[in-house]
Design an enzyme around this catalytic site. Sequence first.
Site, mmCIF file in Angstrom:
data_model
loop_
_atom_site.group_PDB
_atom_site.id
_atom_site.type_symbol
_atom_site.label_atom_id
_atom_site.label_comp_id
_atom_site.label_asym_id
_atom_site.label_seq_id
_atom_site.Cartn_x
_atom_site.Cartn_y
_atom_site.Cartn_z
ATOM 1 N N SER A 111 0.798 -1.222 0.000
ATOM 2 C CA SER A 111 0.000 0.000 0.000
ATOM 3 C C SER A 111 0.833 1.277 0.000
ATOM 4 O O SER A 111 0.361 2.295 -0.480
ATOM 5 C CB SER A 111 -0.966 -0.007 1.188
ATOM 6 O OG SER A 111 -0.274 -0.237 2.396
ATOM 7 N N HIS A 121 -5.348 -3.193 -2.916
ATOM 8 C CA HIS A 121 -5.022 -2.219 -3.974
ATOM 9 C C HIS A 121 -4.985 -2.816 -5.374
ATOM 10 O O HIS A 121 -4.829 -2.091 -6.347
ATOM 11 C CB HIS A 121 -3.687 -1.536 -3.663
ATOM 12 C CG HIS A 121 -3.735 -0.745 -2.400
ATOM 13 N ND1 HIS A 121 -4.227 0.534 -2.332
ATOM 14 C CD2 HIS A 121 -3.398 -1.080 -1.129
ATOM 15 C CE1 HIS A 121 -4.171 0.966 -1.082
ATOM 16 N NE2 HIS A 121 -3.676 0.004 -0.331
ATOM 17 N N LYS A 154 -11.779 0.923 -1.946
ATOM 18 C CA LYS A 154 -10.753 1.496 -2.826
ATOM 19 C C LYS A 154 -11.276 1.502 -4.266
ATOM 20 O O LYS A 154 -12.180 2.253 -4.550
ATOM 21 C CB LYS A 154 -9.458 0.745 -2.603
ATOM 22 C CG LYS A 154 -8.922 1.161 -1.223
ATOM 23 C CD LYS A 154 -7.789 0.397 -0.656
ATOM 24 C CE LYS A 154 -7.452 1.038 0.700
ATOM 25 N NZ LYS A 154 -6.873 0.102 1.650
HETATM 26 C C1 LIG Z 1 -6.831 0.002 3.096
HETATM 27 C C2 LIG Z 1 -6.282 -1.329 3.404
HETATM 28 C C3 LIG Z 1 -6.904 -2.153 4.328
HETATM 29 C C4 LIG Z 1 -8.057 -1.687 5.166
HETATM 30 O O1 LIG Z 1 -9.228 -1.677 4.453
HETATM 31 P P1 LIG Z 1 -10.438 -0.771 5.017
HETATM 32 O O2 LIG Z 1 -11.629 -1.315 4.324
HETATM 33 O O3 LIG Z 1 -10.110 0.627 4.638
HETATM 34 O O4 LIG Z 1 -10.474 -0.978 6.491
HETATM 35 C C5 LIG Z 1 -6.416 -3.423 4.496
HETATM 36 N N1 LIG Z 1 -5.337 -3.855 3.821
HETATM 37 C C6 LIG Z 1 -4.688 -3.062 2.949
HETATM 38 C C7 LIG Z 1 -3.486 -3.593 2.229
HETATM 39 C C8 LIG Z 1 -5.127 -1.770 2.716
HETATM 40 O O5 LIG Z 1 -4.481 -0.973 1.891
#
Ligand SMILES: *Cc1c(COP(=O)(O)O)cnc(C)c1O
Length: 386
Positions: A179, A207, A239
Site C-alpha cells: 500500500s 489495492h 478502494k
Molecule cells: C486500506 C487497506 C486495508 C483496510 O481496508 P479498510 O476497508 O479501509 O479498512 C487493508 N489492507 C490493505 C493492504 C489496505 O491498503
Amino acid sequence: MKPTDLPTKLESLKQAKLYRRRKTTDSAQGIYLQVAGQKLLNFCSNDYLGLASHPELVTAFKQAADQYGVGSGAAHLVCGHSREHQALEEELADFTGRDRALLFSTGYMANLGVIAGLMNKGDVVYEDKLNHASLLDGGLLSGAKFKRYLHNDLGNLQIKMQGQGAEQQAMIITDAVFSMDGDCADLTGLADIAEQSDSYLMVDDAHGFGVLGKTGAGLVEQCQLSQQQVPLLVGTLGKAFGTSGAFVAGSEVMIESLIQTARTYIYTTALPPAIAAATRASLQRVIHDQWRREKLQSLIARFQTGAKQLDLSLMPSQSAIQPIVLGSSEKAIQASDYLLQQGLWVGAIRPPTVPQGSARLRITFSALHEEQHIDQLLTALETMPQ
Ligand SMILES: *Cc1c(COP(=O)(O)O)cnc(C)c1O
C-alpha cells in the site's frame, strides 16, 4: 500513559513533524476536491477507477435505502444479513472464482477476523515486513508466534520457516500490492512455498482488486492462482470499488469456519444493505468498464515517462500508487505543502506508516484523471524546492 503526559506527547509529535491533521472536504470524491473554499486536484485517494461517486452506484444506493432503510439493524448472524448482502457475496465469489465470499464491515476487520479466527497460540504466522497494519495487528492479536520476513524476500522467508514444528499450523500473509510502495508481492513464489510447507497463504489484495487482472479480479487473477493455492483472498471495497467494506473469499469449509470464529464478523453490525447494493452496481462497472483499467495504466505510464525526464527517483511500482521517497518527515511535509499551494493534494506519508528515513509523497491516480492533470502534477514536481 498518564493523562497528564498526553500534552507532552502531542508536543513531541509536532516537533518531530509527525503530528497528523485532517482536512475537511466539502465535495464528493472525484478528481477535484473542495477544501476550505479551495479546489484541489486530487492525487491521494484510493478511488482508482473513479467509481466512488458514479451515478449508477448512487442510484443503486438510493433505491436500496428506499427498500431497506439505512441501518442493517444487527450483526449478520442475528438479523442483519439482507438479500443484498447475500447477493453481493454470491457475485463476489463468482467474480473471484471462489466457492464462497464473506462480507466484513471494513478491510481492517476482515484481516483481524480472518487471522485471529484461524490462528491460535502454538501456530505461527509469517508476514512481509511491509504488510498493512491490519495484517500485522491480526497476527499479533491471534496469539500465534509472529515472524516477519524481509520485504518480498522469499529466501528470507524460507530461512524464517526453518525449524517449524510439524504440529504447528503456519500461515503466510502478504499484501498483494503493497500500500505504501506500490510494488507487487511474488504471489506465485509464495504459493509454492505455502504448498511445500503445508501452510495457509493469505493474500490481501486491497489495492489490486478492481485494478489488476484480465477482468479486474486482482493480482491473484493476474497470477492465475487457484483457490487451493490462495485459500484466503481478501479484497476491500472502499478502494477501486468506490464503496465501503471488504470480503474474504475461499472454500466452503473456510468460509463456514470463519462465520463460526471470526470475532470481527460475529460481534459487529452488518454493513448497510444499501452499501451492498451500491457495491453490486460497482461490480458491474468493474467487470464491464475495461476502459477504466486501460486508462489508468496509460496515465501511470505517462507519469513514469515524465518523472524519468525530470530525474525523479520512483520506486519499482507499476501500480496506481507511485511514491516519491524524500527521507525526512520534514521534507515530506514541505513537499506536500508546496504542492498544496499549487492546488494539488498529494499525501505525505511518514513513520510509523513507513520505515524511519523513508517519508514520502504518495501519489495515486484515478481513471478519471486526464493527461493534462498528470502534466500539471509533473510541472509542480519540477518546480518543487529540493
Ligand atoms: C486500506 C487497506 C486495508 C483496510 O481496508 P479498510 O476497508 O479501509 O479498512 C487493508 N489492507 C490493505 C493492504 C489496505 O491498503
